[in-house]
Design an enzyme around this catalytic site. Structure first.
Site, PDB file in Angstrom:
ATOM      1  N   ASP A   3      39.245  36.109  41.407  1.00 38.29           N
ATOM      2  CA  ASP A   3      38.117  37.035  41.473  1.00 38.29           C
ATOM      3  C   ASP A   3      38.163  37.894  42.738  1.00 38.29           C
ATOM      4  O   ASP A   3      38.349  37.386  43.840  1.00 38.29           O
ATOM      5  CB  ASP A   3      36.803  36.254  41.431  1.00 38.29           C
ATOM      6  CG  ASP A   3      35.649  37.129  40.943  1.00 38.29           C
ATOM      7  OD1 ASP A   3      35.001  36.748  39.958  1.00 38.29           O
ATOM      8  OD2 ASP A   3      35.437  38.198  41.547  1.00 38.29           O
ATOM      9  N   SER A  41      31.274  41.450  38.460  1.00 38.46           N
ATOM     10  CA  SER A  41      32.104  40.419  37.822  1.00 38.46           C
ATOM     11  C   SER A  41      31.675  40.114  36.395  1.00 38.46           C
ATOM     12  O   SER A  41      32.495  39.774  35.545  1.00 38.46           O
ATOM     13  CB  SER A  41      32.064  39.133  38.644  1.00 38.46           C
ATOM     14  OG  SER A  41      32.719  39.318  39.872  1.00 38.46           O
ATOM     15  N   THR A  96      31.962  34.892  36.066  1.00 39.06           N
ATOM     16  CA  THR A  96      33.249  35.006  35.369  1.00 39.06           C
ATOM     17  C   THR A  96      33.490  33.866  34.382  1.00 39.06           C
ATOM     18  O   THR A  96      33.742  34.125  33.201  1.00 39.06           O
ATOM     19  CB  THR A  96      34.392  35.150  36.387  1.00 39.06           C
ATOM     20  OG1 THR A  96      34.036  36.154  37.339  1.00 39.06           O
ATOM     21  CG2 THR A  96      35.691  35.529  35.707  1.00 39.06           C
ATOM     22  N   GLU A 108      39.608  30.081  36.905  1.00 39.22           N
ATOM     23  CA  GLU A 108      39.218  31.093  37.882  1.00 39.22           C
ATOM     24  C   GLU A 108      39.322  30.594  39.319  1.00 39.22           C
ATOM     25  O   GLU A 108      38.772  29.530  39.638  1.00 39.22           O
ATOM     26  CB  GLU A 108      37.789  31.602  37.676  1.00 39.22           C
ATOM     27  CG  GLU A 108      37.545  32.836  38.579  1.00 39.22           C
ATOM     28  CD  GLU A 108      36.120  33.242  38.761  1.00 39.22           C
ATOM     29  OE1 GLU A 108      35.904  34.448  38.982  1.00 39.22           O
ATOM     30  OE2 GLU A 108      35.207  32.385  38.713  1.00 39.22           O
ATOM     31  N   ASP A 140      36.729  36.327  46.024  1.00 36.81           N
ATOM     32  CA  ASP A 140      35.692  37.374  45.985  1.00 36.81           C
ATOM     33  C   ASP A 140      34.644  37.153  47.067  1.00 36.81           C
ATOM     34  O   ASP A 140      34.227  38.091  47.738  1.00 36.81           O
ATOM     35  CB  ASP A 140      35.037  37.349  44.594  1.00 36.81           C
ATOM     36  CG  ASP A 140      34.001  38.446  44.418  1.00 36.81           C
ATOM     37  OD1 ASP A 140      32.804  38.112  44.334  1.00 36.81           O
ATOM     38  OD2 ASP A 140      34.391  39.620  44.403  1.00 36.81           O
ATOM     39  N   HIS A 175      33.893  39.731  50.096  1.00 35.35           N
ATOM     40  CA  HIS A 175      32.560  40.287  50.397  1.00 35.35           C
ATOM     41  C   HIS A 175      32.222  40.089  51.872  1.00 35.35           C
ATOM     42  O   HIS A 175      31.584  40.930  52.500  1.00 35.35           O
ATOM     43  CB  HIS A 175      31.494  39.605  49.528  1.00 35.35           C
ATOM     44  CG  HIS A 175      31.379  40.156  48.146  1.00 35.35           C
ATOM     45  ND1 HIS A 175      31.002  41.468  47.882  1.00 35.35           N
ATOM     46  CD2 HIS A 175      31.603  39.585  46.922  1.00 35.35           C
ATOM     47  CE1 HIS A 175      30.984  41.664  46.563  1.00 35.35           C
ATOM     48  NE2 HIS A 175      31.355  40.541  45.965  1.00 35.35           N
ATOM     49  N   ASP A 223      39.745  40.502  38.459  1.00 35.14           N
ATOM     50  CA  ASP A 223      38.794  41.237  37.630  1.00 35.14           C
ATOM     51  C   ASP A 223      38.405  42.569  38.260  1.00 35.14           C
ATOM     52  O   ASP A 223      37.900  43.472  37.573  1.00 35.14           O
ATOM     53  CB  ASP A 223      37.543  40.383  37.360  1.00 35.14           C
ATOM     54  CG  ASP A 223      36.903  39.880  38.650  1.00 35.14           C
ATOM     55  OD1 ASP A 223      35.754  39.389  38.584  1.00 35.14           O
ATOM     56  OD2 ASP A 223      37.556  39.935  39.709  1.00 35.14           O
ATOM     57  N   HIS A 224      38.657  42.725  39.582  1.00 36.67           N
ATOM     58  CA  HIS A 224      38.379  43.975  40.290  1.00 36.67           C
ATOM     59  C   HIS A 224      38.798  43.794  41.745  1.00 36.67           C
ATOM     60  O   HIS A 224      38.951  42.669  42.225  1.00 36.67           O
ATOM     61  CB  HIS A 224      36.884  44.302  40.250  1.00 36.67           C
ATOM     62  CG  HIS A 224      36.065  43.170  40.728  1.00 36.67           C
ATOM     63  ND1 HIS A 224      35.974  42.809  42.061  1.00 36.67           N
ATOM     64  CD2 HIS A 224      35.349  42.234  40.062  1.00 36.67           C
ATOM     65  CE1 HIS A 224      35.221  41.727  42.170  1.00 36.67           C
ATOM     66  NE2 HIS A 224      34.834  41.346  40.974  1.00 36.67           N
ATOM     67  N   HIS A 245      32.672  45.534  45.956  1.00 38.42           N
ATOM     68  CA  HIS A 245      33.849  45.655  45.095  1.00 38.42           C
ATOM     69  C   HIS A 245      34.449  47.055  45.224  1.00 38.42           C
ATOM     70  O   HIS A 245      33.806  47.974  45.736  1.00 38.42           O
ATOM     71  CB  HIS A 245      33.469  45.409  43.628  1.00 38.42           C
ATOM     72  CG  HIS A 245      32.978  44.019  43.376  1.00 38.42           C
ATOM     73  ND1 HIS A 245      32.496  43.616  42.141  1.00 38.42           N
ATOM     74  CD2 HIS A 245      32.887  42.927  44.170  1.00 38.42           C
ATOM     75  CE1 HIS A 245      32.126  42.349  42.202  1.00 38.42           C
ATOM     76  NE2 HIS A 245      32.357  41.903  43.414  1.00 38.42           N
TER      77      HIS A 245
HETATM   78 ZN   LIG Z   1      34.410  39.518  40.483  1.00 31.65          ZN
END
Ligand SMILES: [Zn+2]
Length: 546
Positions: free
Chosen positions: A45, A85, A153, A279, A284, A288, A326-327, A423
Site C-alpha cells: 500500500d 485506498s 484495502t 497486503e 502507506d 504519510h 495501489d497508489h 497520496h
Molecule cells: Zn493505499
C-alpha cells in the site's frame, strides 16, 4: 470404467458410423489435465516507485519483485486523479473505478476523463470481487494484511460498504464470507468493547468464528502449529508492528512472509485451487508520515512475501502472481534540495548510510520514549539520529511534534525528498508472473478482470448473480417488503406474502424463512448487503421465493 463385450462391438459399430459425420471426440489426454488455477494478489500500500528503488539500494541486492517486473498501472479513481485506498482496492478487486472511501460498491460521481457515466440507480450498488468469484468456483480463499483486516484495502477484496470507516459492517461481512484463511490485525473489531473500533452492534464475532469451526490463533507460534484448513489469525487489536520493530515491540506477531507461506500451504490443499490476497499495509502509513525507515522496512518485508508467492508459482506452474502498489504516496525522491547542485557526484552511500543507522521506525522509536522525554537522545539514536548537533537537540526538545521533526531530520541527513504527506497520482510499477502474465500499461480495473478470466468467471455476470436489489426482486414475486431500522446497528429486510415471512439480516449469509408456525434459517455461501438505500441478495437467496 469397464465396458462389457456386447457393448464394445455395438460401440465400435456406432463409432464407425459416427466418424463419417465427424463429431468431435472427447479428448481425454491424462497428461494434459489442467491443474486448478491459483491466483496470489499482493498489494504494497502506498509504495511509490522511488521508494522501491531506495529499498533495493538499502538491501544491497536485487529484490524478488525485480525478476517479475512486467508493466505499469494507472491508479486514478472515478472522482479523483489521486486515489484513496478504498476505491483503489475496489478497482483492483471488482474491476470498477469508484469514489473516495467507497469499498466494493459502484461510484455515485464520475468526473475522471475517459470513464463512462453511471446510471443513477447504479450508484452505491455492491459489485462482486475476485475473492467471491473464486469462492463460487469452489476454490479456497485467503486474506492477509499487516493492518487491521477491516482496513480499506483488504476490505476491498472481502466487503461492500459506502464508507471504509464502517468497521462493524466490514468485520461482520468478512466473518460471514467464509474465507478459509484470514490473517492480520483488528481483533478489537470482532467484539463489543470500549476502544475506538470495538463493535457497536453487540455482536460477538469471535463466538461466531468458533461456531464456524475456525482455528483462532493469536500468536506466531499458534499459527505455525495450526493444522486446520480454516484459520483466523488476529495478532493485534488493530495493526501489526512494522517489520523492523517487531523483534523489539511485538515478537509474538508473524512476519508478512510467514503469514503468506502458511496461507499458501493451507490453501493449496484445495483441489479446486485457491485465491489469496496479501497486503503490506503499513508502507502507506510510513509514507504519510514521511518516515523513510518505515517505508523501507515494510517494502522489504513485502518483497519477502512476494518471494514466497513466486517460489510457489514456479513449482506449481498454474499460479498467477500479481504484485502492485495501489497508489503512490509522499512524493519520495532520492535527491532533494541538498543535492540540487551535487546530485551528479553524490554516491549511493550518502543516501543509505544515514538510514542504516536506524534500528527502529519512527513508530517504534517513539514507543520507547519515556513520558518525561528524559531519554530523547537515546530515542533519536534508535531512529538513526546519532551525534545530534546542539541545534538538532534543541529542536527536538522544543518541538510539539517530535515524530515530525525526527523524520524530517533523518530525511535531510539522507538526501531524501518529500513533496506531500498524502497520496500521489503517478503510474506505478506492475509485477506479474505465471500463465496469462500481464504486461504493458494497464488500468487498475484491468487486473481484476484478468484474474477473474484466469480463474474462469466474469465479474459483471457474477455481480448480477450475487448482488440483486431485493426490494424490486421481492415485489416482482408478489411480496410486500420493508427495511426494518428499529435496531439501527442491525438493519433487516423483511418481506411478507400470505403466511410467509422472510427476514434477511444485514452482513450475514443467513435468511430466516417463517411459514405459519414453522421457522427455518437457511445458510448460503453469499452475504446480504445493505447500502443505506436497499438490500442486495444473491440469486441463491431468491430461489427461496415461491
Ligand atoms: Zn493505499
Amino acid at each position: 470404467m469397464k465396458v462389457s463385450k456386447k457393448w464394445s462391438s455395438l460401440f465400435l459399430a456406432s463409432a464407425i458410423a459416427l466418424s463419417s459425420i465427424s463429431i468431435a471426440q472427447p479428448q481425454v489426454q491424462a497428461a494434459e489435465v489442467k491443474k486448478p488455477t491459483n491466483v496470489i494478489m499482493l498489494v504494497m500500500d502506498g509504495s511509490s516507485n522511488n521508494a522501491v528503488t531506495l529499498s533495493r539500494w538499502y538491501k544491497g541486492q536485487s529484490l524478488a519483485m525485480d525478476e517479475i517486473l512486467s508493466g505499469a498501472v494507472r491508479t486514478y479513481s472515478a472522482d479523483s486523479a489521486i486515489t484513496d485506498s478504498a476505491p483503489a482496492a475496489t478497482a483492483l478487486a471488482t474491476g470498477h473505478k469508484s469514489n473516495d472511501k467507497f469499498v466494493g460498491v459502484l461510484p455515485a460521481v464520475i468526473n475522471s476523463p475517459g470513464l463512462e457515466p453511471i446510471a443513477k440507480e447504479d450508484a452505491y450498488r455492491p459489485v462482486a470481487n475476485v475473492l467471491e468469484g473464486a469462492k463460487q468456483q469452489g476454490k479456497a480463499t485467503g486474506l492477509i494484511s499487516t493492518s487491521e483486516i477491516q482496513h480499506a484495502t483488504p476490505a476491498g477484496f472481502s466487503a461492500h460498504v459506502k464508507n471504509r470507516s464502517q468497521y462493524d459492517d466490514i468485520a461482520e461481512q468478512q466473518v460471514y464470507q467464509n474465507i478459509d484463511v484470514v490473517l492480520g490485525g483488528g481483533l478489537e473489531s470482532l467484539a463489543p468493547g470500549t476502544t475506538k473500533n470495538a463493535r457497536k452492534d453487540g455482536e460477538h464475532l469471535v463466538d461466531v468464528l468458533k461456531e464456524k469451526n475456525y482455528d483462532i490463533v493469536k500468536t506466531r507460534d499458534e499459527l505455525f502449529k495450526s493444522k486446520s484448513s480454516k484459520i483466523w489469525g488476529s495478532f493485534a487489536p488493530s495493526d501489526l508492528a512494522y517489520d523492523l520493530d517487531r523483534a523489539t515491540t511485538r515478537a509474538s506477531e508473524p512476519t508478512l512472509a510467514e503469514m503468506t507461506n502458511k496461507a499458501i500451504n493451507t490453501l493449496k490443499k484445495d483441489e479446486d485451487g485457491f485465491f489469496l490476497f496479501v497486503e503490506g499495509s503499513k508502507v502507506d502509513w510510513a509514507a504519510h508520515a514521511n518516515d523513510t525507515v518505515g517505508i523501507i522496512s515494510d517494502i522489504l518485508s513485502f518483497d519477502a512475501a512476494v518471494k514466497e508467492a513466486v517460489d510457489f508459482a514456479k513449482k506449481d506452474g498454474n499460479t498467477m502472481v500479481i504484485a502492485v502498489t495501489d497508489h503512490g504516496n509522499s512524493g519520495i525522491t532520492m535527491g532533494n534540495v541538498n543535492t540540487t547542485s551535487t546530485y551528479s557526484y553524490t554516491p549511493v552511500s550518502a543516501y543509505i548510510d544515514p538510514l542504516k543507522k536506524a534500528k527502529m521506525t519512527i513508530e517504534g522509536a517513539l514507543s520507547q520514549l519515556k513520558e518525561d522525554k528524559s531519554n530523547i537522545v537515546e530515542v533519536a539514536a534508535l531512529y538513526g539520529l546519532d551525534n545530534l548537533s546542539e541545534n538538532e537537540l534543541a529542536t527536538l526538545k522544543s518541538t510539539k511534534d517530535l515524530g515530525k521533526e525526527m523524520v524530517k531530520m533523518l530525511a535531510n541527513r539522507a538526501n531524501i525528498g518529500y513533496t506531500t504527506g498524502g497520496h500521489t497520482g503517478e503510474d506505478v510499477f506492475l509485477y506479474s508472473f505465471g500463465p496469462s502474465k500481464i504486461t504493458g500499461l494497464v488500468e487498475n480495473t484491468d487486473l481484476a478482470h484478468t484474474m477473474a478470466k484466469f480463474m474462469g468467471f466474469d465479474l459483471n455476470k457474477l455481480s448480477d448473480d450475487l448482488y440483486i436489489p431485493a426490494t424490486k426482486a421481492f415485489t416482482e414475486k408478489g411480496y410486500t417488503s420493508k427495511i426494518d431500522l428499529s435496531d439501527k446497528e442491525n438493519p433487516k429486510f423483511i418481506a411478507q406474502k400470505k403466511n410467509v415471512t422472510i427476514t434477511i439480516p444485514v452482513n450475514k449469509n443467513t435468511v430466516l424463512y417463517e411459514q405459519d408456525k414453522t421457522a427455518k434459517t437457511h445458510t448460503f455461501d453469499t452475504i446480504n448487503v445493505y447500502n443505506g438505500t436497499d438490500f442486495y441478495v444473491s440469486k441463491k437467496v431468491l430461489k427461496l421465493l415461491k
